[in-house]
Design a protein around this motif. Structure first.
Motif, short mmCIF file in Angstrom:
data_model
loop_
_atom_site.label_atom_id
_atom_site.label_comp_id
_atom_site.label_asym_id
_atom_site.label_seq_id
_atom_site.Cartn_x
_atom_site.Cartn_y
_atom_site.Cartn_z
N LYS A 100 89.69 7.78 -16.29
CA LYS A 100 90.36 7.41 -15.06
C LYS A 100 89.31 6.91 -13.94
CE LYS A 100 93.65 9.72 -13.38
NZ LYS A 100 94.68 10.93 -12.60
N PRO A 101 89.14 5.36 -14.24
CA PRO A 101 88.36 4.80 -13.42
C PRO A 101 88.29 5.20 -11.73
CG PRO A 101 88.98 3.22 -14.75
CD PRO A 101 89.67 4.55 -15.04
N ASN A 102 89.42 5.35 -11.41
CA ASN A 102 90.19 5.63 -10.04
C ASN A 102 90.39 7.24 -9.67
OD1 ASN A 102 89.91 2.97 -9.20
ND2 ASN A 102 91.82 2.58 -10.07
N ALA A 103 89.52 7.99 -10.37
CA ALA A 103 89.84 9.38 -10.43
C ALA A 103 89.63 10.05 -8.83
CB ALA A 103 88.96 10.34 -11.15
N SER A 104 90.35 10.83 -8.49
CA SER A 104 90.65 11.27 -7.28
C SER A 104 89.43 12.50 -7.05
CB SER A 104 91.95 12.18 -6.90
OG SER A 104 92.02 13.44 -7.74
N LEU A 105 89.16 12.70 -5.52
CA LEU A 105 88.16 13.62 -5.64
C LEU A 105 88.40 15.25 -5.99
CD1 LEU A 105 87.38 13.00 -1.70
CD2 LEU A 105 85.65 12.54 -3.65
N THR A 106 89.64 15.54 -6.17
CA THR A 106 90.05 16.78 -6.53
C THR A 106 89.86 16.47 -8.15
OG1 THR A 106 91.72 17.08 -4.96
CG2 THR A 106 92.19 18.23 -7.21
N GLU A 107 90.07 15.86 -8.64
CA GLU A 107 89.88 15.44 -10.16
C GLU A 107 88.18 15.37 -10.61
OE1 GLU A 107 93.43 12.97 -11.76
OE2 GLU A 107 91.99 12.16 -10.68
N SER B 225 85.47 6.92 -5.26
CA SER B 225 86.90 7.43 -5.03
C SER B 225 87.37 7.34 -3.46
CB SER B 225 86.76 9.06 -5.49
OG SER B 225 87.97 9.70 -5.31
N VAL B 226 86.15 7.19 -2.73
CA VAL B 226 86.55 7.01 -1.12
C VAL B 226 85.71 5.96 -0.71
CG1 VAL B 226 87.58 9.28 -0.47
CG2 VAL B 226 84.91 9.23 -0.85
N PRO B 227 86.03 4.65 -1.28
CA PRO B 227 84.99 3.71 -0.92
C PRO B 227 85.05 3.22 0.64
CG PRO B 227 87.07 3.00 -2.07
CD PRO B 227 87.03 4.32 -2.13
N ASN B 228 86.05 3.57 1.24
CA ASN B 228 86.07 3.40 2.80
C ASN B 228 85.14 4.26 3.72
OD1 ASN B 228 87.84 5.34 1.97
ND2 ASN B 228 88.47 5.57 4.13
N ILE B 229 84.58 5.34 3.17
CA ILE B 229 83.79 6.28 3.91
C ILE B 229 82.26 5.70 3.48
CG2 ILE B 229 83.00 8.53 3.94
CD1 ILE B 229 85.53 9.29 3.19
N PRO B 230 81.61 5.79 4.94
CA PRO B 230 80.12 5.21 4.86
C PRO B 230 79.35 6.16 4.02
CG PRO B 230 80.97 4.97 6.89
CD PRO B 230 81.90 5.78 6.23
N TRP C 161 76.58 13.90 4.49
CA TRP C 161 76.73 14.93 5.18
C TRP C 161 77.80 15.87 4.75
CZ3 TRP C 161 73.58 17.05 8.27
CH2 TRP C 161 72.61 16.15 9.08
N ARG C 162 78.93 15.15 4.30
CA ARG C 162 80.26 15.74 3.85
C ARG C 162 80.09 16.45 2.52
NH1 ARG C 162 85.25 11.59 5.36
NH2 ARG C 162 84.26 11.25 7.49
N LEU C 163 78.96 16.09 1.64
CA LEU C 163 78.69 16.65 0.43
C LEU C 163 78.04 18.00 0.57
CD1 LEU C 163 78.21 14.01 -2.29
CD2 LEU C 163 80.15 15.56 -2.18
N HIS C 164 76.97 17.96 1.65
CA HIS C 164 76.25 18.99 2.13
C HIS C 164 77.13 20.19 2.74
CE1 HIS C 164 71.98 18.11 1.05
NE2 HIS C 164 72.50 16.86 1.20
N PHE C 165 78.42 19.83 3.66
CA PHE C 165 79.15 20.68 4.03
C PHE C 165 79.84 21.40 2.99
CE2 PHE C 165 79.63 17.74 8.01
CZ PHE C 165 78.36 18.11 8.23
N THR C 166 80.25 20.50 1.96
CA THR C 166 80.86 21.16 0.77
C THR C 166 80.17 22.14 0.08
OG1 THR C 166 82.07 19.01 0.29
CG2 THR C 166 81.84 20.41 -1.60
N LEU C 167 78.80 22.02 0.08
CA LEU C 167 78.02 23.06 -0.80
C LEU C 167 77.92 24.03 0.15
CD1 LEU C 167 75.82 23.82 -2.87
CD2 LEU C 167 73.90 22.77 -1.53
N GLY D 185 88.30 17.61 2.73
CA GLY D 185 87.04 17.74 3.79
C GLY D 185 86.34 16.55 3.48
N VAL D 186 86.01 16.24 2.07
CA VAL D 186 85.40 14.85 2.08
C VAL D 186 85.92 13.50 2.22
CG1 VAL D 186 83.92 13.67 0.17
CG2 VAL D 186 83.59 15.81 0.29
N ALA D 187 87.28 13.69 2.14
CA ALA D 187 88.08 12.37 2.14
C ALA D 187 88.39 12.18 3.57
CB ALA D 187 89.50 12.62 1.09
N VAL D 188 88.59 13.02 4.35
CA VAL D 188 89.11 12.88 5.86
C VAL D 188 88.28 11.85 6.57
CG1 VAL D 188 89.68 13.87 8.04
CG2 VAL D 188 90.49 15.04 5.95
#
Length: 208
Positions: free
Chosen positions: A80-87, A147-152, A158-164, A205-208
């Motif tokens: 799935k080249p366009n896999a979602s963040l959940t996946e 998966s989220v090409p629109n996000i800088p 930052w969002r991945l560190h918040f995720t951790l 949280g990462v996608a918003v």
């Protein structure tokens, strides 16, 4: 030779438990040697320094987790080249749970150790992880970015560190959370179900 291996393993086991419970900064080498029932010279012989011991403790998990997670993500991206963040996040569950095979409770311990490294600003760990496992990290971050090409990229950082941070906190309080869920909602959870519960939250949280 077997005596040496036994001593090294005893040191790693003792250090891992103390680091996860007390943190890296609050755990002295003397405390580790006391728990492992070895002398200080044996720590210096096998590891050379406290920093090297910290890296060795994490490497026991990272050496298994990083390649396995990288393989899962590569397979997902092929299918799935366009896999979602959940996946993408869900692809990490199997490799994380497999860490229990290293030691009982290995999944939670690994996440606690990883969290300690960031909370206590162990800069040498960032160097260690990026220099030894950079290819695997790149695979994961690239999948997230695609998966989220629109996000800088800076925002993704930052969002991945918040995720951790979210995952580490959840694992650190998992027993209490599972007890509350059982008492209030009649749920019966384990580490896997808790991890799967947090995935939709961090993906959003990462996608918003």
């Amino acid at each position: 030779m077997s005596g040496r291996i036994d001593t090294k393993t005893k040191i790693l086991d003792a250090a891992e438990k103390l680091f996860a419970e007390r943190g890296f900064s609050e755990t002295s080498l003397r405390l580790i040697t006391s728990k492992a029932e070895v002398n200080l010279a044996s720590v210096n012989y096998h590891f050379g320094s406290k920093k090297e011991l910290i890296r060795a403790v994490l490497a026991r998990y990272l050496d298994q987790f990083m390649p396995a997670a990288s393989d899962e993500i590569a397979t997902l991206r092929q299918q799935k080249p366009n896999a979602s963040l959940t996946e993408i996040f869900s692809a990490l569950v199997g490799p994380l749970l497999a860490l229990d095979r290293i030691r009982n409770g290995g999944t939670r311990t690994f996440l606690q150790l990883l969290g300690r490294g960031y909370i206590e600003s162990q800069g040498h760990l960032r160097w260690f992880i990026t220099s030894h496992y950079g290819e695997h990290l790149h695979q994961f971050v690239t999948a997230v970015q695609q998966s989220v090409p629109n996000i800088p990229k800076a925002d993704i950082f930052w969002r991945l560190h918040f995720t951790l941070g979210t995952v580490v906190f959840t694992m650190g309080s998992a027993d209490a959370l599972m007890d509350i869920a059982a008492a209030d909602f009649g749920e019966r959870n384990n580490i896997e179900t808790v991890i799967r519960k947090v995935i939709p939250y961090i993906a959003s949280g990462v996608a918003v």
